[in-house]
Motif scaffolding. Structure first.
Motif, PDB file in Angstrom:
ATOM      1  N   GLN A 202     -34.921  18.277-140.361  1.00  0.00           N
ATOM      2  CA  GLN A 202     -35.678  17.612-141.426  1.00  0.00           C
ATOM      3  C   GLN A 202     -34.906  17.673-142.741  1.00  0.00           C
ATOM      4  O   GLN A 202     -34.830  16.691-143.480  1.00  0.00           O
TER       5      GLN A 202
ATOM      6  N   PHE B  16     -46.582  22.668-129.518  1.00  0.00           N
ATOM      7  CA  PHE B  16     -46.163  21.458-130.246  1.00  0.00           C
ATOM      8  C   PHE B  16     -46.647  21.512-131.697  1.00  0.00           C
ATOM      9  O   PHE B  16     -45.898  21.249-132.631  1.00  0.00           O
ATOM     10  N   CYS B  17     -47.919  21.888-131.878  1.00  0.00           N
ATOM     11  CA  CYS B  17     -48.498  21.951-133.223  1.00  0.00           C
ATOM     12  C   CYS B  17     -47.894  23.085-134.042  1.00  0.00           C
ATOM     13  O   CYS B  17     -47.690  22.943-135.247  1.00  0.00           O
ATOM     14  N   ILE B  18     -47.609  24.207-133.397  1.00  0.00           N
ATOM     15  CA  ILE B  18     -46.996  25.321-134.136  1.00  0.00           C
ATOM     16  C   ILE B  18     -45.621  24.912-134.649  1.00  0.00           C
ATOM     17  O   ILE B  18     -45.271  25.174-135.794  1.00  0.00           O
ATOM     18  N   VAL B  19     -44.847  24.234-133.798  1.00  0.00           N
ATOM     19  CA  VAL B  19     -43.520  23.772-134.231  1.00  0.00           C
ATOM     20  C   VAL B  19     -43.675  22.825-135.430  1.00  0.00           C
ATOM     21  O   VAL B  19     -42.914  22.899-136.395  1.00  0.00           O
ATOM     22  N   ALA B  20     -44.705  21.976-135.385  1.00  0.00           N
ATOM     23  CA  ALA B  20     -44.919  21.018-136.476  1.00  0.00           C
ATOM     24  C   ALA B  20     -45.180  21.713-137.808  1.00  0.00           C
ATOM     25  O   ALA B  20     -44.797  21.207-138.868  1.00  0.00           O
ATOM     26  N   THR B  21     -45.822  22.898-137.787  1.00  0.00           N
ATOM     27  CA  THR B  21     -46.111  23.579-139.052  1.00  0.00           C
ATOM     28  C   THR B  21     -44.835  23.992-139.776  1.00  0.00           C
ATOM     29  O   THR B  21     -44.869  24.223-140.978  1.00  0.00           O
ATOM     30  N   ALA B  22     -43.729  24.070-139.046  1.00  0.00           N
ATOM     31  CA  ALA B  22     -42.454  24.417-139.691  1.00  0.00           C
ATOM     32  C   ALA B  22     -42.076  23.367-140.726  1.00  0.00           C
ATOM     33  O   ALA B  22     -41.300  23.642-141.647  1.00  0.00           O
ATOM     34  N   SER B  23     -42.634  22.144-140.593  1.00  0.00           N
ATOM     35  CA  SER B  23     -42.301  21.077-141.541  1.00  0.00           C
ATOM     36  C   SER B  23     -42.811  21.388-142.946  1.00  0.00           C
ATOM     37  O   SER B  23     -42.375  20.802-143.921  1.00  0.00           O
ATOM     38  N   GLU B  24     -43.740  22.351-143.053  1.00  0.00           N
ATOM     39  CA  GLU B  24     -44.282  22.689-144.376  1.00  0.00           C
ATOM     40  C   GLU B  24     -43.374  23.653-145.132  1.00  0.00           C
ATOM     41  O   GLU B  24     -43.640  23.993-146.282  1.00  0.00           O
TER      42      GLU B  24
ATOM     43  N   THR C  30     -42.871  11.892-135.100  1.00  0.00           N
ATOM     44  CA  THR C  30     -43.395  12.568-133.908  1.00  0.00           C
ATOM     45  C   THR C  30     -42.305  12.726-132.851  1.00  0.00           C
ATOM     46  O   THR C  30     -42.228  13.743-132.167  1.00  0.00           O
TER      47      THR C  30
ATOM     48  N   ARG D 164     -50.538  23.446-128.034  1.00  0.00           N
ATOM     49  CA  ARG D 164     -50.488  24.571-128.966  1.00  0.00           C
ATOM     50  C   ARG D 164     -49.076  24.752-129.520  1.00  0.00           C
ATOM     51  O   ARG D 164     -48.876  24.783-130.728  1.00  0.00           O
TER      52      ARG D 164
ATOM     53  N   ILE E  24     -45.151  14.003-138.297  1.00  0.00           N
ATOM     54  CA  ILE E  24     -45.015  15.446-138.093  1.00  0.00           C
ATOM     55  C   ILE E  24     -46.213  16.175-138.693  1.00  0.00           C
ATOM     56  O   ILE E  24     -46.811  17.028-138.054  1.00  0.00           O
ATOM     57  N   THR E  25     -46.561  15.804-139.930  1.00  0.00           N
ATOM     58  CA  THR E  25     -47.617  16.556-140.634  1.00  0.00           C
ATOM     59  C   THR E  25     -48.968  16.433-139.925  1.00  0.00           C
ATOM     60  O   THR E  25     -49.755  17.365-139.966  1.00  0.00           O
TER      61      THR E  25
ATOM     62  N   LEU F 238     -40.069  15.552-133.870  1.00  0.00           N
ATOM     63  CA  LEU F 238     -40.785  16.784-133.539  1.00  0.00           C
ATOM     64  C   LEU F 238     -40.696  17.072-132.042  1.00  0.00           C
ATOM     65  O   LEU F 238     -40.407  18.195-131.626  1.00  0.00           O
TER      66      LEU F 238
ATOM     67  N   TRP G 100     -49.537  16.577-136.790  1.00  0.00           N
ATOM     68  CA  TRP G 100     -49.598  17.635-135.771  1.00  0.00           C
ATOM     69  C   TRP G 100     -49.653  19.016-136.392  1.00  0.00           C
ATOM     70  O   TRP G 100     -50.256  19.933-135.831  1.00  0.00           O
ATOM     71  N   ALA G 101     -49.016  19.164-137.576  1.00  0.00           N
ATOM     72  CA  ALA G 101     -49.100  20.448-138.279  1.00  0.00           C
ATOM     73  C   ALA G 101     -50.542  20.732-138.683  1.00  0.00           C
ATOM     74  O   ALA G 101     -51.028  21.852-138.607  1.00  0.00           O
ATOM     75  N   MET G 102     -51.254  19.647-139.101  1.00  0.00           N
ATOM     76  CA  MET G 102     -52.653  19.802-139.517  1.00  0.00           C
ATOM     77  C   MET G 102     -53.561  20.062-138.313  1.00  0.00           C
ATOM     78  O   MET G 102     -54.629  20.646-138.457  1.00  0.00           O
ATOM     79  N   MET G 103     -53.127  19.595-137.144  1.00  0.00           N
ATOM     80  CA  MET G 103     -53.941  19.782-135.934  1.00  0.00           C
ATOM     81  C   MET G 103     -53.844  21.206-135.390  1.00  0.00           C
ATOM     82  O   MET G 103     -54.496  21.540-134.407  1.00  0.00           O
ATOM     83  N   TYR G 104     -53.026  22.021-136.051  1.00  0.00           N
ATOM     84  CA  TYR G 104     -52.761  23.338-135.484  1.00  0.00           C
ATOM     85  C   TYR G 104     -53.996  24.239-135.459  1.00  0.00           C
ATOM     86  O   TYR G 104     -54.265  24.887-134.456  1.00  0.00           O
TER      87      TYR G 104
ATOM     88  N   LEU H 273     -36.367  22.100-136.258  1.00  0.00           N
ATOM     89  CA  LEU H 273     -37.121  21.115-137.030  1.00  0.00           C
ATOM     90  C   LEU H 273     -36.821  21.246-138.518  1.00  0.00           C
ATOM     91  O   LEU H 273     -36.580  20.253-139.209  1.00  0.00           O
TER      92      LEU H 273
END
Lengths: 254, 132
Positions: free
Chosen positions: B47, A87-95, B6, A85, B64-65, B9, B67-71, B43
């Motif tokens: 980035q 890990f994925c939340i941190v990844a959304t920061a890339s947007e 990844t 959870r 990275i994206t 991240l 995992w962002a999509m997997m949220y 991040l």
């Protein structure tokens, strides 16, 4: 045959969880499209569906981990656990793009802070009125009123019990759904007709799914502006929830 | 290579958790204080830094994206593993807290946006409007 399927899934739990969640999301998107004409976002149905299945799992097993207490679905505990959870939340920061974020300026910041503090205070007040007195539960429920991510992240950080976490998530999910449904109806009242207004909205209304779905139903062109600010919302909430806000609640409630 | 994204991240995540733990210890809370939020900022910063120097290509970013999509799916899985049975008994709390904050926030949004429009003149959105 059924026994073999069960064995295959329970020996490959995480993969099984991917398939199960995929199925839930697929059904949710269908419900979103045909039941509400896309007005209520598919992800809202999916999260609600997850909570409903957790309720069902709890009824069957009488345990505390929802659907994951059934052997066939135990992979959900890993997929939905704290590690994946966060890990994925941190990844959304890339947007978030820094150059575009700068355009939101001070207005976005003010909206973000208000959007974190106002729901938090309301959540804490309501929880207090319903008899919760310990600072950990009050903070977790208050954080849930910010977004359904901030709630469990905060709760996990300060050691809330699973039932309070569930209540916190439920609060956030109900809020996201209310935002999705009432944004188009209240767009005129909120003067939601330009990018700046959408940024203020994104900061104050919170939850990315609520904001993007609500704006999409109002004016599709406003979506990125609102979502841009809203993506900061979870980060700010996760930063403030277990720290400043928790300490404030702790100080006030003694 | 997709693993570079990844890995970046992952490093940001671990650093954030580490700093969050350190911050928690510093202010005397037995908890991770804002680790996820710190990781998000790390991040964004890294980035931005790597992109400006051309060190992060589109393929790496996919690491990275994804995992962002997997949220959302992960949140669905998380929802399915909660102790909903107990929460359901406290139903009105969730509804009241949510409705209260939505109503209050809508009021504040309306207030702020009216002030903006009064100071800028009443201008509904035009596609190429300059955002200040």
């Amino acid at each position: 045959m059924l026994h073999m399927i069960e064995k295959a899934i329970s020996e490959n739990q995480l993969i099984g969880a991917f398939a199960v969640v995929g199925l839930i999301v697929w059904v949710s998107n269908l419900l979103s499209r045909y039941l509400t004409k896309g007005r209520v976002h598919g992800s809202a149905f999916a999260v609600l569906g997850g909570l409903a299945l957790a309720y069902w799992g709890g009824m069957i097993t009488g345990k505390t981990k929802g659907l994951a207490d059934l052997t066939m679905f135990s992979g959900l505990a890993l997929m939905g656990g704290a590690m994946m959870r966060d890990f994925c939340i941190v990844a959304t920061a890339s947007e978030v793009h820094v150059d575009e974020a700068k355009k939101a300026g001070w207005l976005g910041f003010i909206a973000l802070f208000l959007g974190t503090i106002i729901p938090f205070v309301v959540g804490v007040a309501v929880a207090r009125a319903f008899g919760y007195t310990d600072p950990v539960s009050l903070t977790t429920i208050g954080a849930g009123a910010v977004t359904y991510i901030v709630g469990p992240v905060t709760g996990a950080a300060i050691g809330a019990s699973s039932d309070v976490m569930a209540l916190s998530i439920a609060t956030g999910v109900v809020k996201a759904i209310l935002v999705m449904i009432f944004t188009p109806a209240l767009a005129g009242f909120m003067r939601l007709n330009n990018p700046q207004a959408a940024m203020v909205f994104g900061g104050l209304a919170g939850t990315v799914s609520g904001v993007s779905a609500g704006l999409a139903a109002t004016d599709r062109r406003l979506v990125p502006y609102g979502a841009l600010v809203a993506t900061f919302h979870t980060g700010l909430g996760c930063l403030m929830g277990p720290s400043v806000l928790f300490l404030a609640v702790k100080a006030i409630s003694g | 290579m997709i693993i570079f994204g990844t890995a970046l991240l992952g490093v940001c995540y671990l650093l954030g958790i580490l700093l969050g733990d350190a911050l928690g210890g510093l202010i005397g809370v037995k908890a991770n204080v804002g680790g996820v939020g710190i990781a998000m900022m790390l991040l964004i910063a890294s980035q931005h830094f790597l992109k400006r120097r051309g060190l992060l290509n589109a393929v790496s970013e996919k690491g990275i994206t994804f995992w962002a999509m997997m949220y959302i799916p992960v949140v669905v899985a998380m929802a399915a593993t909660q102790n909903v049975l107990v929460a359901a008994k406290a139903g009105p709390v969730a509804l009241l807290a949510a409705a209260g904050s939505v109503i209050l926030c809508a009021g504040v949004i309306a207030f702020i946006n009216r002030i903006i429009q009064r100071s800028h003149g009443d201008q509904p959105w035009a596609p190429d409007a300059n955002v200040g």
